[in-house]
Scaffold this active site. Structure first.
Site, mmCIF file in Angstrom:
data_model
loop_
_atom_site.group_PDB
_atom_site.id
_atom_site.type_symbol
_atom_site.label_atom_id
_atom_site.label_comp_id
_atom_site.label_asym_id
_atom_site.label_seq_id
_atom_site.Cartn_x
_atom_site.Cartn_y
_atom_site.Cartn_z
ATOM 1 C CB SER A 17 -0.981 -0.005 1.175
ATOM 2 O OG SER A 17 -1.945 -0.997 0.953
ATOM 3 C CE LYS A 66 -9.160 -5.701 4.879
ATOM 4 N NZ LYS A 66 -9.343 -6.300 3.554
ATOM 5 N N GLY A 127 -15.472 -18.717 0.086
ATOM 6 C CA GLY A 127 -15.040 -18.100 1.335
ATOM 7 C C GLY A 127 -16.149 -17.260 1.938
ATOM 8 N N GLY A 129 -15.139 -15.103 4.812
ATOM 9 C CA GLY A 129 -14.385 -14.300 5.772
ATOM 10 C C GLY A 129 -14.453 -12.824 5.399
ATOM 11 C CE1 TYR A 216 -2.312 -8.668 -2.750
ATOM 12 C CE2 TYR A 216 0.073 -8.619 -3.004
ATOM 13 C CZ TYR A 216 -1.064 -8.243 -2.331
ATOM 14 O OH TYR A 216 -0.954 -7.456 -1.217
ATOM 15 N N GLY A 237 -4.865 -11.303 -7.453
ATOM 16 C CA GLY A 237 -5.535 -10.183 -6.796
ATOM 17 C C GLY A 237 -4.762 -8.877 -6.801
HETATM 18 P P1 NDP Z 1 -10.357 -14.595 6.711
HETATM 19 O O1 NDP Z 1 -9.419 -15.245 7.669
HETATM 20 O O2 NDP Z 1 -11.317 -13.565 7.184
HETATM 21 O O3 NDP Z 1 -11.267 -15.756 6.026
HETATM 22 C C1 NDP Z 1 -10.690 -16.934 5.545
HETATM 23 C C2 NDP Z 1 -11.695 -17.699 4.697
HETATM 24 O O4 NDP Z 1 -10.976 -18.718 4.008
HETATM 25 C C3 NDP Z 1 -12.795 -18.417 5.487
HETATM 26 O O5 NDP Z 1 -13.982 -18.378 4.742
HETATM 27 C C4 NDP Z 1 -12.252 -19.851 5.609
HETATM 28 O O6 NDP Z 1 -13.267 -20.821 5.685
HETATM 29 C C5 NDP Z 1 -11.562 -19.978 4.271
HETATM 30 N N1 NDP Z 1 -10.476 -20.978 4.218
HETATM 31 C C6 NDP Z 1 -9.265 -20.925 4.814
HETATM 32 N N2 NDP Z 1 -8.498 -21.970 4.461
HETATM 33 C C7 NDP Z 1 -9.255 -22.734 3.617
HETATM 34 C C8 NDP Z 1 -9.034 -23.952 2.914
HETATM 35 N N3 NDP Z 1 -7.864 -24.606 2.990
HETATM 36 N N4 NDP Z 1 -10.018 -24.425 2.125
HETATM 37 C C9 NDP Z 1 -11.209 -23.759 2.026
HETATM 38 N N5 NDP Z 1 -11.478 -22.603 2.676
HETATM 39 C C10 NDP Z 1 -10.516 -22.087 3.451
HETATM 40 O O7 NDP Z 1 -9.436 -14.056 5.522
HETATM 41 P P2 NDP Z 1 -9.772 -12.843 4.526
HETATM 42 O O8 NDP Z 1 -11.166 -13.060 4.057
HETATM 43 O O9 NDP Z 1 -9.438 -11.563 5.134
HETATM 44 O O10 NDP Z 1 -8.713 -13.069 3.329
HETATM 45 C C11 NDP Z 1 -8.869 -14.093 2.368
HETATM 46 C C12 NDP Z 1 -7.840 -13.929 1.250
HETATM 47 O O11 NDP Z 1 -8.104 -12.778 0.480
HETATM 48 C C13 NDP Z 1 -6.401 -13.790 1.737
HETATM 49 O O12 NDP Z 1 -5.593 -14.614 0.901
HETATM 50 C C14 NDP Z 1 -6.081 -12.332 1.518
HETATM 51 O O13 NDP Z 1 -4.717 -12.128 1.275
HETATM 52 C C15 NDP Z 1 -6.913 -12.037 0.278
HETATM 53 N N6 NDP Z 1 -7.270 -10.603 0.123
HETATM 54 C C16 NDP Z 1 -6.831 -9.946 -0.993
HETATM 55 C C17 NDP Z 1 -7.167 -8.630 -1.198
HETATM 56 C C18 NDP Z 1 -6.681 -7.932 -2.435
HETATM 57 O O14 NDP Z 1 -6.796 -6.699 -2.512
HETATM 58 N N7 NDP Z 1 -6.167 -8.645 -3.420
HETATM 59 C C19 NDP Z 1 -7.990 -7.874 -0.232
HETATM 60 C C20 NDP Z 1 -8.431 -8.676 0.887
HETATM 61 C C21 NDP Z 1 -8.063 -9.990 1.059
HETATM 62 P P3 NDP Z 1 -13.980 -21.225 7.100
HETATM 63 O O15 NDP Z 1 -14.894 -20.092 7.437
HETATM 64 O O16 NDP Z 1 -14.722 -22.452 6.781
HETATM 65 O O17 NDP Z 1 -12.870 -21.395 8.094
#
Ligand code: NDP
Length: 268
Positions: A17, A66, A127, A129, A216, A237
């Site tokens: 950033s 967040k 996802g 999250g 990414y 991403g």
């Molecule tokens: P969170 O920790 O909030 O959520 C993680 C999610 O991933 C949950 O839904 C979890 O499922 C799921 N998950 C984790 N491991 C696995 C797996 N092995 N198989 C299936 N599902 C899995 O993370 P974020 O949502 O904040 O981030 C997610 C991704 O997005 C990251 O890689 C982050 O770097 C990327 N990102 C990129 C951005 C960009 O600008 N390019 C901006 C924001 C995020 P469960 O609920 O079942 O545990």
């Protein structure tokens, strides 16, 4: 006086950033500084209060703060309220205003940079999250028909509940994806961080499908799987990252930077 901004996270040293916002500032001739600040895991609120006292104009918020940032705001945009998570803060007249620019970033990358209109397209969002919460409102508003798959089905069902009365959006388990096809598949899970692949069935990609991984900086198991399964367009991403930053920059400075040269520089 130079206006100060920063990204707050933990960890945060890897964040691109500062590089992106400094490039935007040069390009648009805005007099700002932009740093990276690691807040203690139990000290996000205190860190923000300090920045407000020191006269910062705003900040970006990244993992894992967040949701906490959302709780801290006096005012929220509609898209931040829908996401229940905030990645952009504006400090103005003693108030903290919260926005979420992740969805706008993803949409701009898919529709403008990658040339895919989402209207009436079948989109699989993997996802439930912070990242998935941040983008579902924007995907929904673009007119996509959305399926959310998550390991924890309860979380996915809660996430889609508020949209379900107004359009085509549903939640399911990974097993229930068997036999279904999608025009766009977005990996918003953190599976790529651990080099794993969500349990996806074969035959998921419709002809001419786009596979999009929010991660990414490396080849991910999801994009390798997508290429093997015949997805015709693959994207990471990085474009979303630059586009969500541009949207935050616009919020703060009311000037919209040109993202293409900044994205090209990062890719190079
Ligand atoms: P969170 O920790 O909030 O959520 C993680 C999610 O991933 C949950 O839904 C979890 O499922 C799921 N998950 C984790 N491991 C696995 C797996 N092995 N198989 C299936 N599902 C899995 O993370 P974020 O949502 O904040 O981030 C997610 C991704 O997005 C990251 O890689 C982050 O770097 C990327 N990102 C990129 C951005 C960009 O600008 N390019 C901006 C924001 C995020 P469960 O609920 O079942 O545990």
């Amino acid at each position: 006086m130079t206006d100060q901004y920063a990204v707050i996270g933990n960890p945060v040293s890897h964040s691109k950033s500062p590089l992106i916002h400094q490039a935007f500032a040069e390009q648009t001739q805005q007099d700002i500084s932009y740093g990276a600040i690691e807040a203690p895991l139990d000290g996000f609120k205190e860190t923000i209060q300090r920045l407000v006292r020191e006269g910062y104009k705003g900040c970006n918020v990244t993992v894992p703060f967040k949701f906490e940032a959302y709780q801290l705001c006096n005012q929220l945009t509609g898209r931040a309220r829908a996401a229940q998570a905030v990645n952009t803060l504006l400090f103005r007249d003693g108030e903290i205003l919260g926005d979420n620019t992740d969805g706008a970033g993803l949409l701009a990358d898919i529709e403008q940079n990658l040339g895919r209109k989402l209207l009436f397209r079948k989109v699989l969002l993997m996802g439930a999250g912070g990242a998935a919460h941040g983008v579902i409102w924007q995907l929904f508003n673009a007119g996509a028909s959305i399926t959310v798959a998550n390991r924890n089905l309860d979380k996915a069902q809660k996430m889609v509940a508020e949209f379900a009365p107004y359009g085509t959006v549903s939640a399911c388990s990974y097993e229930a994806l068997a036999g279904k096809q999608f025009d766009v598949v977005v990996n918003a899970t953190s599976s790529s961080l651990s080099d794993t692949l969500p349990p996806l069935p074969p035959g998921l990609f419709a002809p001419n499908a786009l596979a999009y991984d929010m991660m990414y900086g490396r080849q991910t198991p999801f994009l390798i799987f997508a290429a093997q399964q015949g997805a015709t367009q693959l994207a990471d991403g990085l474009g979303m990252l630059v586009e969500q930053a541009a949207e935050a920059f616009f919020k703060w400075r009311e000037v919209r930077p040109d993202t293409a040269p900044v994205l090209a520089r990062l890719r190079a």
